[in-house]
Structure formats: C-alpha cells, structure tokens
Design an enzyme around this catalytic site. Structure first.
Site, PDB file in Angstrom:
ATOM      1  N   GLU A 280     113.840  55.787  35.983  1.00  0.00           N
ATOM      2  CA  GLU A 280     114.321  57.299  36.154  1.00  0.00           C
ATOM      3  C   GLU A 280     114.239  58.218  36.846  1.00  0.00           C
ATOM      4  O   GLU A 280     115.411  59.128  37.203  1.00  0.00           O
ATOM      5  CB  GLU A 280     113.922  57.677  34.682  1.00  0.00           C
ATOM      6  CG  GLU A 280     114.447  56.903  33.419  1.00  0.00           C
ATOM      7  CD  GLU A 280     112.570  57.225  33.393  1.00  0.00           C
ATOM      8  OE1 GLU A 280     112.278  56.178  31.356  1.00  0.00           O
ATOM      9  OE2 GLU A 280     111.787  55.930  33.724  1.00  0.00           O
TER      10      GLU A 280
ATOM     11  N   CYS B 246     108.009  57.473  29.827  1.00  0.00           N
ATOM     12  CA  CYS B 246     106.320  58.080  30.244  1.00  0.00           C
ATOM     13  C   CYS B 246     106.196  59.590  30.042  1.00  0.00           C
ATOM     14  O   CYS B 246     107.505  60.617  30.038  1.00  0.00           O
ATOM     15  CB  CYS B 246     106.036  57.352  31.237  1.00  0.00           C
ATOM     16  SG  CYS B 246     106.531  58.770  32.648  1.00  0.00           S
TER      17      CYS B 246
END
Length: 131
Positions: free
Chosen positions: A58, A90
């Site tokens: 990301e 995460c």
C-alpha cells in the site's frame, strides 16, 4: 460499511495482476500487491518490498501515485500474492491512512464478504498527528 461497485472490482483485479507478475514465494520478498485509485480515477499499483525495514504494498502504491502528481484518493486495496485474496492493511498502514487520507475507502474482507470501510474506522482511538 459500503457495497463494492465495478470500479472497486477493477481495483482488486489490478492489485492481483501486479502481485501475480512479481510474486516471490521462494524468498518471500514480494508477497502482497496493492492498488489505489486517485480522484481522477487513475489507478496506481505497488508490491511490498521485504526487508528489516521494508515497505508495505500500500505504501509503495501511494508513493507511485504521489510521484505521479496525485494528491487525492478514493479507494485502496491489498491482495495476498499466494492466494489472491483481499487482505486487511497492517497497523502501520492503518496509521498512515489515518494521518494522510482518513476518508479513503479501504476494501477489506468481512467474514466471506468484500466491503469498503473508511480508513478512520479501521483505527479507532488512534494517535493524531499534527499534519
């Protein structure tokens, strides 16, 4: 929670395509693909870069978008390279989203259903930066 639309499924497919192209299951250096859509509807992709201080897919996708001049985003998704399943961000990515783009939609899997949630919903009671 929001339902997915055709643009969301396109974003998922782009994340799958990039990790299928670069997946490294032998050394596990590239195991996640991500795609982010800018407000202009352009899609930017990234893969994770594993190291002791590696970068999530990301983050790489966001960096690609930023160096291309994109500053506003609508949706982001991450996909596991081993089985092509949508995975949640995460904790570090959740904090980054909250700092830089708290209103972005994040595609996640809730039980067996794909949904979109606002990044701010993924990290309740988060640390607030002064950006």
């Amino acid at each position: 929670m929001m339902e997915l639309n055709d643009l969301d499924y396109e974003l998922i497919e782009r994340a799958k395509e990039i990790i299928k192209k670069h997946y490294d299951g032998l050394n596990f250096t590239h195991t996640v693909g991500a795609a982010i859509r800018g407000k202009n509807n352009k899609i930017y992709v990234g893969i994770n870069v594993y190291s002791i201080h590696g970068m999530c897919a990301e983050q790489v996708a966001i960096g690609n978008a930023l160096i291309s001049g994109e500053k506003e985003f609508t949706t982001i998704v991450a996909v596991d390279g081993e089985n092509s399943e949508v995975i949640p961000p995460c904790g570090n990515c959740r904090q980054m989203f909250n700092d830089y783009m708290k209103d972005i939609d994040v595609i996640i899997k809730d039980n067996d259903k794909l949904i979109k949630v606002k990044a701010s919903e993924l990290l309740p009671y988060s640390y607030k930066t002064k950006f």
